[in-house]
Design a protein around this motif. Sequence first.
Motif, PDB file in Angstrom:
ATOM      1  N   GLN A   1       0.790  -1.306  -0.066  1.00 22.15           N
ATOM      2  CA  GLN A   1       0.102  -0.046  -0.053  1.00 22.15           C
ATOM      3  C   GLN A   1       0.801   1.212  -0.033  1.00 22.15           C
ATOM      4  O   GLN A   1       0.448   2.477  -0.384  1.00 22.15           O
ATOM      5  CB  GLN A   1      -0.912  -0.035   1.035  1.00 22.15           C
ATOM      6  N   MET A   2       1.956   1.139   0.548  1.00 21.73           N
ATOM      7  CA  MET A   2       2.900   2.022   0.501  1.00 21.73           C
ATOM      8  C   MET A   2       3.762   2.108  -0.686  1.00 21.73           C
ATOM      9  O   MET A   2       4.960   3.028  -0.825  1.00 21.73           O
ATOM     10  CB  MET A   2       3.913   2.257   1.920  1.00 21.73           C
TER      11      MET A   2
ATOM     12  N   VAL B   1      -6.205   6.771  -8.054  1.00 23.65           N
ATOM     13  CA  VAL B   1      -5.423   5.771  -7.275  1.00 23.65           C
ATOM     14  C   VAL B   1      -5.879   4.481  -7.352  1.00 23.65           C
ATOM     15  O   VAL B   1      -7.073   4.239  -7.169  1.00 23.65           O
ATOM     16  CB  VAL B   1      -5.519   6.346  -5.713  1.00 23.65           C
ATOM     17  N   SER B   2      -5.123   3.431  -7.638  1.00 20.75           N
ATOM     18  CA  SER B   2      -5.684   1.799  -7.927  1.00 20.75           C
ATOM     19  C   SER B   2      -6.748   1.920  -9.032  1.00 20.75           C
ATOM     20  O   SER B   2      -7.942   1.613  -8.660  1.00 20.75           O
ATOM     21  CB  SER B   2      -6.045   1.361  -6.670  1.00 20.75           C
TER      22      SER B   2
END
Length: 522
Positions: free
Chosen positions: A201-202, A308-309
């Motif tokens: 996730q980072m 994002v995503s």
Amino acid sequence: MKNKWKNQRLWVKLTFMVLITVALTVSVLYLLLTNRIYEATQTQEEEQLLSIAEIVAAQPLVIETLNDGATNPEVQAYADQITETYQLDFVVVMTMDRIRLTHPDPAKINEPFQGGDEEAALAGQETTSIAQGTLGQSLRAFVPVFAAENTEIGVVAIGIKTTTLASIAKKTMQPFSVSFAVSLLFGFAAAIFTAFQLKTQMYNLEPIEIARLLEERNAMLENTKDAILVTDKNNKIVLSNLEAKKLFHPLQADGTGGDSENLVGLPLQSLLPVAQDLQALGGPSKPTDRIYHLDGVDYLLSVAPITVSKKTVGQIVLMRDATELYLLTDQLFNAATYATTLQTQSHDFLNKLHVIYGLAELEEYAELNDYLGKILEPAQEFSHRMIFLVKNPVIAGFLIGERSKFTERNYPFMIEVYPDVPPTTDHMAVQCWINIIRFLNQFILENQLADDLQIHFGFWNERLETVYELQVEPAMQERLAKELHAPMISQLLKKVDGRLEIESNARRVRIFLKTAYREEKN
């Protein structure tokens, strides 16, 4: 060691942190559960020992033996049977004088009872305790024995060693020990999974890399000349840079800060009503651009989604002052015009000399006079004068280009240049002056005010001085004054320490423009 730990990668640190947390939690729970089970086992054993001791104390054989005050094989056999049946470590029948009448070790019979915890039982109370005896430390239960006339004649003491008690508790804890081991394995797996999930996730970045990126991003945002706003999916501002705050909360006239309130949390539409139209025009995943007019200044407004995503979580809005783009375009156009003029003059100069020489040689003086009149037409004269009197090619090219705009609409455009304008390295001053003059000329052309236009232009005391004289109706004078005091003009004047004054009467208007202009030193 400390520095070595600091240099470990993030997923290793996260794994150890989660694993230690899980292990510590499970271990504490296991210890608490072990202690609780041991206490529960001890309580259960105490109750069971008291029950067995009451049965032994009620046996007629035990009562008869205590009444006699001497041991016998029958009571010892009975004690051994109880010990074996209930898996006890000892069954002792003692007199009121603490003399043992039974004992697992025959050599201890008829000897005093050891431990010192039998006093309450000798006083007629049932008790339990843990004490040190001949067999070691043990859990004991004491029950007094009464005769028919309700007179205490002795005490029955039974017990198990504490090692036996611990063994019982250990058997009870065995399933929980397996669960503890499984929990640790699960915690280890969860620690690794959690560490890798967080690292993913980072974007597989280390904390120091994230910190560096954050500092770089902040530096870029704060030092860029463009106003930048970042919004969430609800179009509320979550980030703004210094230029955006200056744009929407400008300084007061005295130079102090205006509204210092942060822009974060405000709806984007409250600052830029056109943003909603841009988003609808571009769609949720398509960037859009538009020229936006705000407080007299044109901005190139760009709105782009933040994804994002593969999910749109907001949008970024960039506002760039279009004045510089306009100035750059004008500068390129004026430079091209100036270069073309020079090229044309250089190319035609020899041809004109040959024509003049030929006409003079043939003594065709009438045709020579006509030819000289043609080559001295106003357009060519204007170009020659600008190149000769204005040493700054950008300004000269701009004026030549402006004259072409006026002549296309059949308006005169003559400029009196005095004194000559020297070159300069202050390009900002040149660009701001050009932008102001371009704005004024555009207004004059749009409102057809160029019939009687007179322009005076010169360089005095490190300043460019420009004077426009034209005939303007009173109603148009108010509009002209309002346009010349627009925020865009005020900002341009502020950049070059300029001053703009307007003098007017019933039908005549004079506009004085003075801007800073540093002469280039040789």
